[in-house]
Write a protein that holds these residues in place. Structure first.
Motif, PDB file in Angstrom:
ATOM      1  N   LYS A  91     -46.493 103.254  38.389  1.00  0.00           N
ATOM      2  CA  LYS A  91     -45.841 102.086  39.011  1.00  0.00           C
ATOM      3  C   LYS A  91     -46.215 101.929  40.485  1.00  0.00           C
ATOM      4  CE  LYS A  91     -41.910 102.522  35.896  1.00  0.00           C
ATOM      5  NZ  LYS A  91     -40.538 103.018  35.754  1.00  0.00           N
ATOM      6  N   ASN A  92     -46.480 103.052  41.160  1.00  0.00           N
ATOM      7  CA  ASN A  92     -46.802 103.012  42.586  1.00  0.00           C
ATOM      8  C   ASN A  92     -48.208 102.487  42.865  1.00  0.00           C
ATOM      9  OD1 ASN A  92     -44.278 104.218  43.135  1.00  0.00           O
ATOM     10  ND2 ASN A  92     -45.127 106.256  42.788  1.00  0.00           N
ATOM     11  N   ARG A  93     -49.054 102.424  41.829  1.00  0.00           N
ATOM     12  CA  ARG A  93     -50.431 101.964  42.022  1.00  0.00           C
ATOM     13  C   ARG A  93     -50.567 100.445  41.861  1.00  0.00           C
ATOM     14  NH1 ARG A  93     -53.707 105.854  37.863  1.00  0.00           N
ATOM     15  NH2 ARG A  93     -52.460 107.740  38.102  1.00  0.00           N
ATOM     16  N   ILE A  94     -49.527  99.788  41.410  1.00  0.00           N
ATOM     17  CA  ILE A  94     -49.639  98.393  40.993  1.00  0.00           C
ATOM     18  C   ILE A  94     -49.203  97.440  42.094  1.00  0.00           C
ATOM     19  CG2 ILE A  94     -48.824  96.687  39.302  1.00  0.00           C
ATOM     20  CD1 ILE A  94     -48.420  99.121  37.395  1.00  0.00           C
ATOM     21  N   ASN A  95     -50.028  96.443  42.361  1.00  0.00           N
ATOM     22  CA  ASN A  95     -49.678  95.380  43.297  1.00  0.00           C
ATOM     23  C   ASN A  95     -48.440  94.662  42.760  1.00  0.00           C
ATOM     24  OD1 ASN A  95     -49.488  92.855  44.638  1.00  0.00           O
ATOM     25  ND2 ASN A  95     -51.682  92.866  45.085  1.00  0.00           N
ATOM     26  N   PRO A  96     -47.366  94.611  43.534  1.00  0.00           N
ATOM     27  CA  PRO A  96     -46.123  93.997  43.031  1.00  0.00           C
ATOM     28  C   PRO A  96     -46.280  92.524  42.673  1.00  0.00           C
ATOM     29  CG  PRO A  96     -45.969  94.439  45.391  1.00  0.00           C
ATOM     30  CD  PRO A  96     -47.200  95.123  44.910  1.00  0.00           C
ATOM     31  N   ASN A  97     -47.330  91.868  43.201  1.00  0.00           N
ATOM     32  CA  ASN A  97     -47.551  90.449  42.926  1.00  0.00           C
ATOM     33  C   ASN A  97     -48.567  90.215  41.805  1.00  0.00           C
ATOM     34  OD1 ASN A  97     -45.751  89.543  44.960  1.00  0.00           O
ATOM     35  ND2 ASN A  97     -47.301  89.977  46.501  1.00  0.00           N
TER      36      ASN A  97
END
Length: 262
Positions: A91-97
Motif C-alpha cells: 500500500k505504501n508504494r502506490i500513488n494515492p491518486n
C-alpha cells in the motif's frame, strides 16, 4: 512422473540478520490445496514467505533440500509469474491518486504506476477480472478513497491479473475493522473457486474458513501442527501456539477463541 508438490522442503534451516528464523523445516504443499499458516507475531511466518519467494535461502547441507515447482534452482522471473504475493507494505508504494482500474492493469507489467500502453487485450483482462470479483463499481475511484477492506481486495485483484498458480496472502485482515475484515474474508472465499490456489498467512484464527484444506501452525520457526482443520484446531494446539488457556469454538463456518480465566 508428475510431481504433485509446488513446494518441497526437507530439513531446511534459514537465518536472517544473524537469527535462525526457520528451524528443521519439513514441508510439502500440493497444487490442489488451499493452505493457511497461522502463528503469533515473530513465529517465522513472513520468513517462510521469504523462503518461498527466494528472498532468503536455506543453509546448504547434505541432508537438506528445497524445491519450488519441482526445481532447486528456479528462475526468479518464472517464480514471479507463478506466485503472486500480497502484503501490507504494498500500500505504501502506490500513488494515492492512481485509479483502481489503472492499479489492477499495472499488475500485467509488474509495476505500481499508471501504464500508458493502450491494449484491447489488457482492457478485456482487467474488465473481466473486476466483473468476476464484483468490483467494477470501484474502477474509476482513486486508491486513496477506498476503505481499507476495498484496498486489500484491489491489491488481491492486481495480484490475480496474471493468473498465478499460487496466491500468497500475508496477514490480509491485519488492522481492519470488523466490516472490512468480513468483506475481505468473503471475497477470499469467493476466490477459492478459481484455478489459483491460496497460501494464507495470519495470526488471526477467525481467518480460517472452510475453503482451507490444511492448517499449519508455526512457532519460533518450527512447525508444531499440520493437518486438516478438525485435526489441528483444538485447545491443546492453540495453547502451544499462543501460550494461553482457551477454548476454541466453530460457529457458522468460523472459528472463535475464548480465553479461559482461572
Amino acid at each position: 512422473m508428475v510431481n504433485n508438490y509446488w513446494f518441497e522442503a526437507k530439513n531446511i534451516n534459514c537465518f536472517k540478520n544473524g537469527f535462525k528464523v526457520i528451524k528443521n523445516l519439513d514441508l510439502k504443499i500440493t497444487y490442489s490445496e488451499n493452505v493457511i499458516l497461522i502463528g503469533p507475531n515473530g513465529a517465522g511466518k513472513s520468513s517462510l514467505i521469504e523462503v518461498i519467494n527466494r528472498n532468503i535461502y536455506p543453509v546448504v547441507a547434505d541432508n537438506s533440500m528445497l524445491k519450488i515447482f519441482d526445481k532447486e534452482n528456479i528462475n526468479l522471473w518464472e517464480l514471479r509469474k507463478r506466485i503472486s504475493t500480497v502484503n501490507n507494505d504494498i500500500k505504501n508504494r502506490i500513488n494515492p491518486n492512481l485509479k483502481v482500474y489503472d492499479l489492477i492493469k499495472s499488475g500485467l507489467y509488474g509495476k505500481y504506476c499508471y501504464i500508458s500502453i493502450k491494449s484491447a487485450e489488457d482492457h478485456y483482462k482487467v474488465e473481466s477480472l473486476m466483473k468476476v470479483m464484483n468490483i467494477s463499481s470501484l474502477a474509476n475511484k482513486f486508491f486513496s478513497y477506498l476503505s481499507d477492506g476495498e484496498k486489500q481486495i484491489i491489491l488481491i485483484a492486481r495480484a490475480l491479473i496474471r493468473k498465478p498458480d499460487i496466491l500468497i496472502l500475508d496477514e490480509p485482515i491485519a488492522n481492519l475493522d470488523y466490516k472490512s475484515k468480513f468483506f475481505v474474508i468473503d471475497k477470499i472465499n469467493e476466490l477459492s473457486k478459481s484455478n489459483t490456489k491460496i497460501f494464507c498467512v495470519t495470526h488471526d484464527i477467525s481467518m480460517i474458513t472452510d475453503i482451507y484444506d490444511r492448517v499449519i501452525m508455526i512457532k519460533k520457526g518450527e512447525l508444531i501442527a499440520d493437518g486438516n482443520q478438525k485435526k489441528v484446531i483444538n485447545s491443546s494446539n492453540l495453547k502451544k501456539l499462543y501460550g494461553i488457556d482457551a477454548e476454541v469454538i466453530k460457529k457458522n463456518g468460523l472459528w472463535f477463541l475464548n480465553r479461559l480465566f482461572k
